[in-house]
Design a protein around this motif. Structure first.
Motif, mmCIF file in Angstrom:
data_model
loop_
_atom_site.group_PDB
_atom_site.id
_atom_site.type_symbol
_atom_site.label_atom_id
_atom_site.label_comp_id
_atom_site.label_asym_id
_atom_site.label_seq_id
_atom_site.Cartn_x
_atom_site.Cartn_y
_atom_site.Cartn_z
ATOM 1 N N ASP A 193 15.444 -11.758 28.625
ATOM 2 C CA ASP A 193 16.404 -10.953 29.367
ATOM 3 C C ASP A 193 17.393 -10.283 28.424
ATOM 4 O O ASP A 193 17.759 -9.120 28.600
ATOM 5 C CB ASP A 193 17.137 -11.838 30.381
ATOM 6 N N ALA A 194 17.825 -11.020 27.396
ATOM 7 C CA ALA A 194 18.737 -10.445 26.408
ATOM 8 C C ALA A 194 18.056 -9.323 25.628
ATOM 9 O O ALA A 194 18.684 -8.309 25.305
ATOM 10 C CB ALA A 194 19.220 -11.540 25.454
ATOM 11 N N LEU A 195 16.771 -9.494 25.337
ATOM 12 C CA LEU A 195 16.022 -8.444 24.643
ATOM 13 C C LEU A 195 15.932 -7.189 25.495
ATOM 14 O O LEU A 195 16.116 -6.074 24.995
ATOM 15 C CB LEU A 195 14.619 -8.949 24.297
ATOM 16 N N ALA A 196 15.674 -7.354 26.788
ATOM 17 C CA ALA A 196 15.605 -6.197 27.692
ATOM 18 C C ALA A 196 16.941 -5.459 27.728
ATOM 19 O O ALA A 196 16.984 -4.220 27.741
ATOM 20 C CB ALA A 196 15.204 -6.645 29.089
ATOM 21 N N TRP A 197 18.039 -6.203 27.724
ATOM 22 C CA TRP A 197 19.362 -5.589 27.757
ATOM 23 C C TRP A 197 19.623 -4.795 26.477
ATOM 24 O O TRP A 197 20.090 -3.658 26.518
ATOM 25 C CB TRP A 197 20.432 -6.653 27.942
ATOM 26 N N LYS A 198 19.313 -5.389 25.335
ATOM 27 C CA LYS A 198 19.544 -4.688 24.070
ATOM 28 C C LYS A 198 18.656 -3.454 23.939
ATOM 29 O O LYS A 198 19.082 -2.425 23.401
ATOM 30 C CB LYS A 198 19.314 -5.640 22.900
ATOM 31 N N LEU A 199 17.432 -3.545 24.434
ATOM 32 C CA LEU A 199 16.535 -2.391 24.370
ATOM 33 C C LEU A 199 17.008 -1.272 25.295
ATOM 34 O O LEU A 199 16.767 -0.097 25.021
ATOM 35 C CB LEU A 199 15.111 -2.805 24.748
ATOM 36 N N SER A 200 17.704 -1.645 26.380
ATOM 37 C CA SER A 200 18.213 -0.622 27.299
ATOM 38 C C SER A 200 19.314 0.215 26.660
ATOM 39 O O SER A 200 19.616 1.320 27.130
ATOM 40 C CB SER A 200 18.741 -1.279 28.581
ATOM 41 N N LEU A 201 19.906 -0.290 25.581
ATOM 42 C CA LEU A 201 20.949 0.444 24.872
ATOM 43 C C LEU A 201 20.375 1.362 23.796
ATOM 44 O O LEU A 201 21.119 2.111 23.167
ATOM 45 C CB LEU A 201 21.931 -0.544 24.226
#
Length: 226
Positions: A193-201
């Protein structure tokens, strides 16, 4: 005299532009979006991005990143030893097929390096799977010795003659072990989930969705806490 062995395509073999690089299936191309778990699996299992982690880095940079240096210089002592061993040197001026990794896979690996439990995500991504063993067992205990599995167990007597019999048992899994496995799953999911958030940036050219895997699948199964 040192002979030269030229690398590259074999004689009488025609090489086209399409043959220079193997086709790379990009999981986001069809819909313009991809589940973060699928993206991580593509990066590590298919692209094998971890094998390229040290490419282009100086040995000092590799050591500072906590990685192990690999490979060697093309004009160093090892290359001279090869010449002495083979009696020739390799001419790399010809056309060569080189390994390559997609930029999106490199970004995934770079971001995971700074995420708690990112190594767990990378481990399961290489295998194309998820953490297992979080299910509540059908039987918490089993017989130590079976006569017929899950039907007849070997029994022992407490004494001589007609003394009472008993069956020794062992746990299939302890509640502490089950709780640890579920914590591993939660940590894996949180890292995804943290990876998805960082990739969204990042400007990736496609959308990365949050993990579709359930956060606590044992709750959906009505099992409750371990």
């Amino acid at each position: 005299m040192v002979k030269i062995i030229r690398s590259g395509r074999m004689p009488e073999h025609r090489v086209t532009r399409e043959q220079d690089f193997a086709p790379l299936a990009r999981p986001w191309e069809r819909t313009g979006s991809v589940d973060v778990e699928e993206l991580a699996t593509w990066a590590y299992r298919d692209q094998k991005v971890d094998r390229f982690a040290t490419m282009g880095l100086h040995a000092i940079e590799i050591a500072a990143s906590g990685m192990e240096a690999g490979g060697r210089s093309s004009d160093g002592c090892a290359a001279i030893a090869d010449i002495n061993h083979m009696g020739c040197r390799i001419d790399y001026s010809g056309r060569m097929v080189k390994d390559s990794v997609h930029r999106a896979a490199e970004i995934v690996a770079a971001l995971l390096a700074d995420i708690d439990h990112g190594r767990m995500v990378a481990f399961h991504a290489r295998l194309g799977g998820r953490p297992e063993g979080w299910q509540q067992p059908a039987h918490w205990y089993r017989a130590t010795v079976w006569v017929k599995p899950w039907q007849d167990a070997q029994v022992e007597r407490t004494g001589r003659g007609t003394s009472p019999t008993f069956c020794s048992v062992i746990p299939t899994v302890t509640r502490e072990e089950l709780a640890r496995r579920r914590l591993d799953y939660l940590n894996w999911w949180s890292a995804l989930d943290a990876l998805a958030w960082k990739l969204s940036l990042r400007s990736m050219g496609f959308t990365v969705r949050r993990p579709s895997a359930p956060q606590a699948p044992w709750e959906a199964a009505g099992e409750g806490d371990a």
